[in-house]
Design an enzyme around this catalytic site. Sequence first.
Site, short mmCIF file in Angstrom:
data_model
loop_
_atom_site.label_atom_id
_atom_site.label_comp_id
_atom_site.label_asym_id
_atom_site.label_seq_id
_atom_site.Cartn_x
_atom_site.Cartn_y
_atom_site.Cartn_z
N HIS A 151 92.60 59.33 41.57
CA HIS A 151 92.46 60.26 42.69
C HIS A 151 91.48 61.40 42.38
O HIS A 151 91.05 62.11 43.30
CB HIS A 151 93.81 60.87 43.07
CG HIS A 151 94.81 59.88 43.58
ND1 HIS A 151 94.51 58.97 44.57
CD2 HIS A 151 96.11 59.64 43.23
CE1 HIS A 151 95.58 58.22 44.80
NE2 HIS A 151 96.55 58.59 44.00
N ASP A 187 96.96 50.12 42.47
CA ASP A 187 97.91 51.21 42.60
C ASP A 187 98.31 51.32 44.07
O ASP A 187 97.53 51.00 44.97
CB ASP A 187 97.26 52.52 42.13
CG ASP A 187 98.21 53.70 42.09
OD1 ASP A 187 98.71 54.01 41.00
OD2 ASP A 187 98.43 54.31 43.16
N ASP A 279 103.41 51.44 40.92
CA ASP A 279 104.09 52.08 42.06
C ASP A 279 104.01 51.24 43.32
O ASP A 279 104.52 51.63 44.37
CB ASP A 279 103.54 53.49 42.31
CG ASP A 279 102.03 53.58 42.24
OD1 ASP A 279 101.37 52.54 42.08
OD2 ASP A 279 101.50 54.71 42.33
#
Length: 381
Positions: A151, A187, A279
């Site tokens: 990110h 992800d 995740d």
Amino acid sequence: MAGTPPLSLSHRIDVFWHEGMLNHDTGSGVFDTGEDPGFLDVLDKHPENSDRIKNMVSILKRGPLSPFITWHYGRHALLSELLSFHHQDYVNELVEADKNGGKVMCCGTFLNSGSWGVSLLAAGTTLSAMKHVLEGQGNIAYALVRPPGHHAQPTRADGYCFLNNAGLAVHLALNSGCEKVAVVDIDVHHGNGTAEGFYTSNKVLTISLHMDHGSWGPSHPQSGSIDELGEGQGYGYNLNIPLPNGTGNRGYEYAMKTLVVPAIQKFEPHMIVLVVGQDSSAFDPNGRQCLTMDGYRKIGQIISELAKKYSSGSLLIVQEGGYHVTYSAYCLHATLEGILNLSPPLISDPLDSYPEDEAFSVKVIDFIKKYEDENVPFLKV
């Protein structure tokens, strides 16, 4: 920490790790807010805590995959190395924040005392892993790092990330003679930082399979939607695959085969980077995509085949999210089993009891396929 199994390069994973990465203390509060409302007796550890990584290390050291693993020490990145991806002003901001004892960079993203050194360690360790592959010392390297990085944009932190570890490694590959690099990010969240860093480049194909969460504020202005295709020379080389909640194993496999594989085949990269986050699992507190070990194993197998075909087996794996303290380690193990194409599975799934219905996801994936075929120039060649 060394110790090389008597295995061929294609049947060995070189893991780059340093225990100093456990020293990033993200605190506690209500989930990732760092806030204590005053009326709860027990607060959450921040989801990006060291326990999750400890289990990833231990399952690789003591689990059945251990004979296939060679361990290597990580290192700190030099400040000058960060400038291939990040702007000087942003690096200066992080250095100053560290000198002042820390800073809340954005919601849930805390640069605390010691965090900057750990961030440099994660970045340097990822660079060492890429260098290992580029120099032919191994085919498959895994940067087992925290804090995560995908990110982090050239000028800002976001989503628990300060430095874009994978992005720095991609630049190292390009600067070392690789003409084209493909990044596949699984992800659960949009790999917005990596996309932003290569948004105008036709030398890097960024593909992100993620939960359809959209923008979450000033630190994450990108939506992760299918129309964010890149700009200028990079138009068409950023492919977002926003998937419905609950897509599951069969839905992800369909997305990989329908969207990812054809794009890699057309792009023909000289290096592949797999950005992994557990995740996306069925039991993660930070995602809703319902993958189990079988799904991760299948993704690993598909990526491995692509690497063998297009990058002479060369593959860098970079750790990102994954916040279920125990199940994330199992899903990591399954991914690496798939990459090594080990069969039957070495570990049974302790939580594989989630029902699947991929019908809606298939419709969404087919729509994305149609959109890409109509709008992405290099896919038409």
